[in-house]
Design a protein around this motif. Structure first.
Motif, PDB file in Angstrom:
ATOM      1  N   VAL A 260      35.559  44.733  42.939  1.00 57.26           N
ATOM      2  CA  VAL A 260      34.815  45.323  43.918  1.00 57.26           C
ATOM      3  C   VAL A 260      33.618  45.153  44.193  1.00 57.26           C
ATOM      4  O   VAL A 260      32.980  45.581  43.042  1.00 57.26           O
ATOM      5  CB  VAL A 260      35.557  46.947  44.308  1.00 57.26           C
ATOM      6  CG1 VAL A 260      34.716  47.698  45.443  1.00 57.26           C
ATOM      7  CG2 VAL A 260      36.849  47.013  44.656  1.00 57.26           C
ATOM      8  N   MET A 261      32.954  44.620  45.133  1.00 55.12           N
ATOM      9  CA  MET A 261      31.837  44.587  45.042  1.00 55.12           C
ATOM     10  C   MET A 261      31.252  45.044  46.431  1.00 55.12           C
ATOM     11  O   MET A 261      31.449  44.375  47.471  1.00 55.12           O
ATOM     12  CB  MET A 261      31.093  42.976  44.846  1.00 55.12           C
ATOM     13  CG  MET A 261      31.140  42.423  43.624  1.00 55.12           C
ATOM     14  SD  MET A 261      30.093  41.086  43.387  1.00 55.12           S
ATOM     15  CE  MET A 261      28.470  41.661  43.396  1.00 55.12           C
ATOM     16  N   THR A 262      30.657  46.139  46.630  1.00 54.77           N
ATOM     17  CA  THR A 262      30.512  47.061  47.886  1.00 54.77           C
ATOM     18  C   THR A 262      29.182  47.903  47.800  1.00 54.77           C
ATOM     19  O   THR A 262      28.557  47.863  46.863  1.00 54.77           O
ATOM     20  CB  THR A 262      31.708  47.795  48.003  1.00 54.77           C
ATOM     21  OG1 THR A 262      31.630  48.392  49.303  1.00 54.77           O
ATOM     22  CG2 THR A 262      31.754  48.937  47.071  1.00 54.77           C
TER      23      THR A 262
ATOM     24  N   ASN B 291      39.788  46.097  38.551  1.00 56.10           N
ATOM     25  CA  ASN B 291      39.255  45.583  37.157  1.00 56.10           C
ATOM     26  C   ASN B 291      37.492  45.994  36.683  1.00 56.10           C
ATOM     27  O   ASN B 291      37.435  46.075  35.925  1.00 56.10           O
ATOM     28  CB  ASN B 291      39.336  44.025  36.958  1.00 56.10           C
ATOM     29  CG  ASN B 291      40.689  43.543  36.947  1.00 56.10           C
ATOM     30  OD1 ASN B 291      41.404  43.445  37.751  1.00 56.10           O
ATOM     31  ND2 ASN B 291      41.484  43.683  35.818  1.00 56.10           N
ATOM     32  N   SER B 292      36.994  46.067  38.080  1.00 56.95           N
ATOM     33  CA  SER B 292      35.630  46.391  37.997  1.00 56.95           C
ATOM     34  C   SER B 292      35.013  46.736  39.274  1.00 56.95           C
ATOM     35  O   SER B 292      35.577  46.361  40.276  1.00 56.95           O
ATOM     36  CB  SER B 292      34.686  45.176  37.352  1.00 56.95           C
ATOM     37  OG  SER B 292      33.448  45.474  37.070  1.00 56.95           O
ATOM     38  N   TYR B 293      34.189  47.823  39.448  1.00 55.77           N
ATOM     39  CA  TYR B 293      33.394  48.191  40.588  1.00 55.77           C
ATOM     40  C   TYR B 293      31.901  48.015  40.344  1.00 55.77           C
ATOM     41  O   TYR B 293      31.545  48.760  39.656  1.00 55.77           O
ATOM     42  CB  TYR B 293      33.979  49.692  40.772  1.00 55.77           C
ATOM     43  CG  TYR B 293      33.797  50.366  42.086  1.00 55.77           C
ATOM     44  CD1 TYR B 293      34.580  50.658  43.125  1.00 55.77           C
ATOM     45  CD2 TYR B 293      32.101  50.488  42.527  1.00 55.77           C
ATOM     46  CE1 TYR B 293      34.245  50.998  44.122  1.00 55.77           C
ATOM     47  CE2 TYR B 293      31.928  51.152  43.637  1.00 55.77           C
ATOM     48  CZ  TYR B 293      33.004  51.291  44.594  1.00 55.77           C
ATOM     49  OH  TYR B 293      32.737  51.901  45.857  1.00 55.77           O
ATOM     50  N   ILE B 294      31.398  47.260  41.527  1.00 54.19           N
ATOM     51  CA  ILE B 294      30.031  46.881  41.319  1.00 54.19           C
ATOM     52  C   ILE B 294      29.357  47.472  42.570  1.00 54.19           C
ATOM     53  O   ILE B 294      30.088  46.807  43.867  1.00 54.19           O
ATOM     54  CB  ILE B 294      29.640  45.499  41.041  1.00 54.19           C
ATOM     55  CG1 ILE B 294      30.358  45.212  39.848  1.00 54.19           C
ATOM     56  CG2 ILE B 294      28.276  45.225  41.343  1.00 54.19           C
ATOM     57  CD1 ILE B 294      30.417  43.574  39.266  1.00 54.19           C
TER      58      ILE B 294
ATOM     59  N   ILE C 152      39.337  37.717  42.671  1.00 53.43           N
ATOM     60  CA  ILE C 152      39.129  38.207  43.854  1.00 53.43           C
ATOM     61  C   ILE C 152      37.972  39.370  43.991  1.00 53.43           C
ATOM     62  O   ILE C 152      38.006  40.101  43.060  1.00 53.43           O
ATOM     63  CB  ILE C 152      40.413  39.060  44.468  1.00 53.43           C
ATOM     64  CG1 ILE C 152      41.693  37.977  44.508  1.00 53.43           C
ATOM     65  CG2 ILE C 152      40.226  39.758  45.917  1.00 53.43           C
ATOM     66  CD1 ILE C 152      42.864  38.958  44.680  1.00 53.43           C
ATOM     67  N   LEU C 153      36.956  38.686  44.677  1.00 55.04           N
ATOM     68  CA  LEU C 153      35.661  39.693  44.929  1.00 55.04           C
ATOM     69  C   LEU C 153      35.879  40.486  46.279  1.00 55.04           C
ATOM     70  O   LEU C 153      35.977  39.971  47.362  1.00 55.04           O
ATOM     71  CB  LEU C 153      34.468  38.929  45.302  1.00 55.04           C
ATOM     72  CG  LEU C 153      34.241  37.944  43.842  1.00 55.04           C
ATOM     73  CD1 LEU C 153      32.995  37.315  44.035  1.00 55.04           C
ATOM     74  CD2 LEU C 153      33.847  39.026  42.638  1.00 55.04           C
ATOM     75  N   LEU C 154      36.222  41.692  46.202  1.00 58.47           N
ATOM     76  CA  LEU C 154      36.459  42.548  47.371  1.00 58.47           C
ATOM     77  C   LEU C 154      35.356  43.524  47.866  1.00 58.47           C
ATOM     78  O   LEU C 154      35.012  44.291  47.085  1.00 58.47           O
ATOM     79  CB  LEU C 154      37.789  43.366  47.032  1.00 58.47           C
ATOM     80  CG  LEU C 154      38.418  44.388  47.920  1.00 58.47           C
ATOM     81  CD1 LEU C 154      38.933  43.515  49.320  1.00 58.47           C
ATOM     82  CD2 LEU C 154      39.504  44.966  47.238  1.00 58.47           C
TER      83      LEU C 154
ATOM     84  N   VAL D 294      28.839  38.186  37.233  1.00 64.40           N
ATOM     85  CA  VAL D 294      30.307  38.507  37.545  1.00 64.40           C
ATOM     86  C   VAL D 294      31.125  37.178  37.548  1.00 64.40           C
ATOM     87  O   VAL D 294      32.163  37.300  36.761  1.00 64.40           O
ATOM     88  CB  VAL D 294      30.586  39.127  38.667  1.00 64.40           C
ATOM     89  CG1 VAL D 294      31.997  39.328  39.449  1.00 64.40           C
ATOM     90  CG2 VAL D 294      30.072  40.546  38.921  1.00 64.40           C
ATOM     91  N   GLY D 295      30.644  36.280  38.064  1.00 63.17           N
ATOM     92  CA  GLY D 295      31.301  34.717  38.026  1.00 63.17           C
ATOM     93  C   GLY D 295      31.506  34.563  36.567  1.00 63.17           C
ATOM     94  O   GLY D 295      32.675  34.242  36.278  1.00 63.17           O
TER      95      GLY D 295
END
Length: 146
Positions: free
Chosen positions: A96-98, A115-118, A65-67, A134-135
């Motif tokens: 999280v991609m924000t 899992n990760s914050y970018i 999930i890319l959020l 990321v993918g």
């Protein structure tokens, strides 16, 4: 040898961001078949995850999930909270991609089990490169729990 197939749920409301993500995650550049489902707000994301006909099957859930945090109706943080609090989705990989680099947002997301914050790069080439990395990492290299 058959190409592996994976499902991603992209939770993003900006059409330009969606287009960039789709470009970066195309199957040709990653060497795997990627099926991307898109939710443009938090309500759609939660309906996608929790109002499924085959909710008992792990295969019905996305591998990744890319959020984005800044989505309408239900915030990304609240979506993350609901994902982590539900027994069927607690182990899903959420990245999280924000655009937010706020310490408060980063800390909250990690406290909720992201899992990760970018933070999304502004430069086009860097953006595409980060999304591809990321993918590749989460879809090919990482071994998720079953």
């Amino acid at each position: 040898m058959p190409i592996e197939s994976y499902k991603i749920l992209l939770i993003e409301n900006d059409p330009n961001e969606i287009e960039l993500m789709l470009l970066a995650l195309n199957s040709d550049s990653l060497g795997m078949q990627i099926n991307i489902d898109i939710a443009i707000n938090g309500q759609q994301a939660l309906e996608y995850l929790f109002e499924r006909k085959n909710s008992d099957s792990a295969q019905s859930f996305p591998r990744l999930i890319l959020l984005d945090l800044n989505i309408p109706l239900i915030s990304g943080i609240e979506v993350l909270r609901k994902i982590r609090n539900h027994p069927q989705t607690t182990n899903l990989i959420v990245v999280v991609m924000t655009s937010s680099a706020e310490d408060r947002d980063i800390q909250t997301c990690y406290n909720l089990g992201v899992n990760s914050y970018i933070v999304k790069p502004i430069n086009f080439d860097q953006y595409v490169d980060v999304v591809r990395q990321v993918g590749i990492y989460w879809m090919r290299l990482n071994e998720p729990p079953m």
